[in-house]
Scaffold this motif. Structure first.
Motif, PDB file in Angstrom:
ATOM      1  N   TYR A 138     -12.970  -5.509   0.680  1.00 42.08           N
ATOM      2  CA  TYR A 138     -13.559  -6.743   1.190  1.00 42.08           C
ATOM      3  C   TYR A 138     -12.777  -7.929   0.677  1.00 42.08           C
ATOM      4  N   PRO A 139     -12.371  -8.660   1.735  1.00 44.70           N
ATOM      5  CA  PRO A 139     -11.574  -9.928   1.383  1.00 44.70           C
ATOM      6  C   PRO A 139     -12.401 -10.997   0.880  1.00 44.70           C
ATOM      7  N   GLY A 140     -13.486 -11.014   0.739  1.00 43.53           N
ATOM      8  CA  GLY A 140     -14.660 -12.007   0.227  1.00 43.53           C
ATOM      9  C   GLY A 140     -15.153 -12.866   1.416  1.00 43.53           C
ATOM     10  N   GLY A 141     -16.116 -13.643   1.020  1.00 47.28           N
ATOM     11  CA  GLY A 141     -16.756 -14.375   2.112  1.00 47.28           C
ATOM     12  C   GLY A 141     -18.339 -14.680   1.506  1.00 47.28           C
ATOM     13  N   ILE A 142     -19.317 -13.814   2.117  1.00 46.92           N
ATOM     14  CA  ILE A 142     -20.597 -13.898   1.774  1.00 46.92           C
ATOM     15  C   ILE A 142     -20.986 -13.298   0.512  1.00 46.92           C
ATOM     16  N   SER A 143     -20.032 -12.133   0.013  1.00 52.31           N
ATOM     17  CA  SER A 143     -20.213 -11.764  -1.010  1.00 52.31           C
ATOM     18  C   SER A 143     -18.813 -11.811  -1.793  1.00 52.31           C
ATOM     19  N   GLU A 144     -18.753 -11.409  -3.105  1.00 50.75           N
ATOM     20  CA  GLU A 144     -17.383 -11.447  -3.822  1.00 50.75           C
ATOM     21  C   GLU A 144     -16.183 -10.533  -3.379  1.00 50.75           C
TER      22      GLU A 144
ATOM     23  N   ASP B 205      -8.229 -13.769  -4.560  1.00 48.96           N
ATOM     24  CA  ASP B 205      -7.834 -13.811  -3.111  1.00 48.96           C
ATOM     25  C   ASP B 205      -6.597 -13.168  -2.721  1.00 48.96           C
ATOM     26  N   PHE B 206      -6.743 -11.981  -1.847  1.00 46.80           N
ATOM     27  CA  PHE B 206      -5.599 -11.396  -1.623  1.00 46.80           C
ATOM     28  C   PHE B 206      -4.914 -12.262  -0.324  1.00 46.80           C
ATOM     29  N   GLY B 207      -5.540 -12.820   0.357  1.00 50.51           N
ATOM     30  CA  GLY B 207      -4.771 -13.972   1.496  1.00 50.51           C
ATOM     31  C   GLY B 207      -4.974 -13.156   2.741  1.00 50.51           C
ATOM     32  N   VAL B 208      -6.062 -12.213   2.942  1.00 46.91           N
ATOM     33  CA  VAL B 208      -5.825 -11.352   4.131  1.00 46.91           C
ATOM     34  C   VAL B 208      -7.483 -11.684   4.723  1.00 46.91           C
ATOM     35  N   SER B 209      -7.498 -11.359   5.951  1.00 45.00           N
ATOM     36  CA  SER B 209      -8.970 -11.331   6.705  1.00 45.00           C
ATOM     37  C   SER B 209      -9.030  -9.924   7.132  1.00 45.00           C
TER      38      SER B 209
ATOM     39  N   ALA C  81       0.279  -4.838   2.507  1.00 48.72           N
ATOM     40  CA  ALA C  81       1.142  -5.747   1.962  1.00 48.72           C
ATOM     41  C   ALA C  81       0.736  -6.406   0.721  1.00 48.72           C
ATOM     42  N   ALA C  82      -0.368  -7.069   1.053  1.00 50.96           N
ATOM     43  CA  ALA C  82      -0.922  -7.907  -0.188  1.00 50.96           C
ATOM     44  C   ALA C  82      -1.101  -7.160  -1.498  1.00 50.96           C
ATOM     45  N   PHE C  83      -1.779  -5.835  -1.310  1.00 52.06           N
ATOM     46  CA  PHE C  83      -2.282  -5.182  -2.532  1.00 52.06           C
ATOM     47  C   PHE C  83      -0.944  -4.479  -2.983  1.00 52.06           C
ATOM     48  N   LYS C  84       0.123  -4.366  -2.154  1.00 51.22           N
ATOM     49  CA  LYS C  84       1.514  -3.765  -2.939  1.00 51.22           C
ATOM     50  C   LYS C  84       2.032  -4.933  -3.709  1.00 51.22           C
ATOM     51  N   LYS C  85       1.718  -6.298  -3.437  1.00 47.81           N
ATOM     52  CA  LYS C  85       2.320  -7.254  -4.469  1.00 47.81           C
ATOM     53  C   LYS C  85       1.317  -7.341  -5.566  1.00 47.81           C
ATOM     54  N   ALA C  86       0.209  -6.992  -5.747  1.00 54.14           N
ATOM     55  CA  ALA C  86      -0.456  -6.561  -6.821  1.00 54.14           C
ATOM     56  C   ALA C  86      -0.416  -5.658  -7.806  1.00 54.14           C
ATOM     57  N   MET C  87       0.629  -4.622  -7.378  1.00 56.69           N
ATOM     58  CA  MET C  87       0.597  -3.403  -8.165  1.00 56.69           C
ATOM     59  C   MET C  87       1.370  -3.425  -9.174  1.00 56.69           C
ATOM     60  N   PRO C  88       1.331  -2.628 -10.129  1.00 58.30           N
ATOM     61  CA  PRO C  88       0.348  -1.831 -10.252  1.00 58.30           C
ATOM     62  C   PRO C  88      -0.946  -2.531 -10.521  1.00 58.30           C
ATOM     63  N   PHE C  89      -2.022  -2.165  -9.808  1.00 59.13           N
ATOM     64  CA  PHE C  89      -3.459  -2.647  -9.915  1.00 59.13           C
ATOM     65  C   PHE C  89      -4.311  -1.932 -10.926  1.00 59.13           C
ATOM     66  N   VAL C  90      -4.632  -2.612 -11.950  1.00 61.00           N
ATOM     67  CA  VAL C  90      -5.618  -1.822 -12.990  1.00 61.00           C
ATOM     68  C   VAL C  90      -7.073  -2.623 -12.897  1.00 61.00           C
ATOM     69  N   SER C  91      -8.153  -1.762 -13.228  1.00 62.12           N
ATOM     70  CA  SER C  91      -9.254  -2.344 -13.077  1.00 62.12           C
ATOM     71  C   SER C  91     -10.157  -1.436 -13.685  1.00 62.12           C
ATOM     72  N   LYS C  92     -11.733  -1.658 -13.425  1.00 59.25           N
ATOM     73  CA  LYS C  92     -12.660  -0.570 -13.815  1.00 59.25           C
ATOM     74  C   LYS C  92     -13.385  -0.317 -12.459  1.00 59.25           C
ATOM     75  N   VAL C  93     -13.770   0.879 -12.382  1.00 64.13           N
ATOM     76  CA  VAL C  93     -14.946   1.244 -11.339  1.00 64.13           C
ATOM     77  C   VAL C  93     -16.306   1.307 -11.928  1.00 64.13           C
ATOM     78  N   ILE C  94     -17.294   0.763 -11.146  1.00 67.76           N
ATOM     79  CA  ILE C  94     -18.396   0.966 -11.456  1.00 67.76           C
ATOM     80  C   ILE C  94     -18.931   1.604 -10.251  1.00 67.76           C
TER      81      ILE C  94
END
Length: 137
Positions: A77-83, A57-61, A27-40
């Protein structure tokens, strides 16, 4: 049946949300769509490509989380000890950062175009960052 179209580099993949297993993440990702980025290419995790998202922050755990996504599985990965990050496995992955093992929410699975998945991964490894776009089918 594909719910999503993912265009990464020169490749197009069909995909589905894992809504029963990761409803809040989907649900959180759908709100951010269309989602555009780069993959490395991943640095620590094996055969995968990732989208570093900093402090987004997608607001999920954690839900439906794994450290070992199979080829064609996408985790958040929703964040925490890494980005915050999104990872797409194209081969063997043990999800980690310089801080150690991580777990991400498996929320999307590729359903078509899998024959191009390894080529995408190797293209990112040898040629660098590629554009990626997630949109509803």
């Amino acid at each position: 049946m594909s719910q999503l179209i993912i265009r990464a580099g020169e490749f197009t993949f069909g995909a589905r949300f894992e809504a029963e297993l990761a409803p809040k993440t989907c649900a959180a990702f759908k709100k951010a769509m269309p989602f555009v980025s780069k993959v490395i290419h991943v640095r620590w995790s094996g055969e995968g490509v990732w989208m570093p998202l900093g402090d987004l922050d997608f607001g999920v755990s954690y839900e439906n989380h794994t450290s070992y996504p199979a080829p064609g599985q996408i985790i958040l990965y929703p964040g925490g000890i890494s980005e915050t990050e999104i990872l797409l496995a194209y081969g063997g992955v043990h999800f980690a950062s310089k801080m150690g093992q991580l777990a991400g929410n498996h929320f999307i699975t590729l359903t078509s175009g899998l024959e191009n998945l390894t080529t995408l991964g190797k293209t990112v490894l040898w040629k660098g960052a590629q554009d990626i776009r997630f949109e509803m089918a």
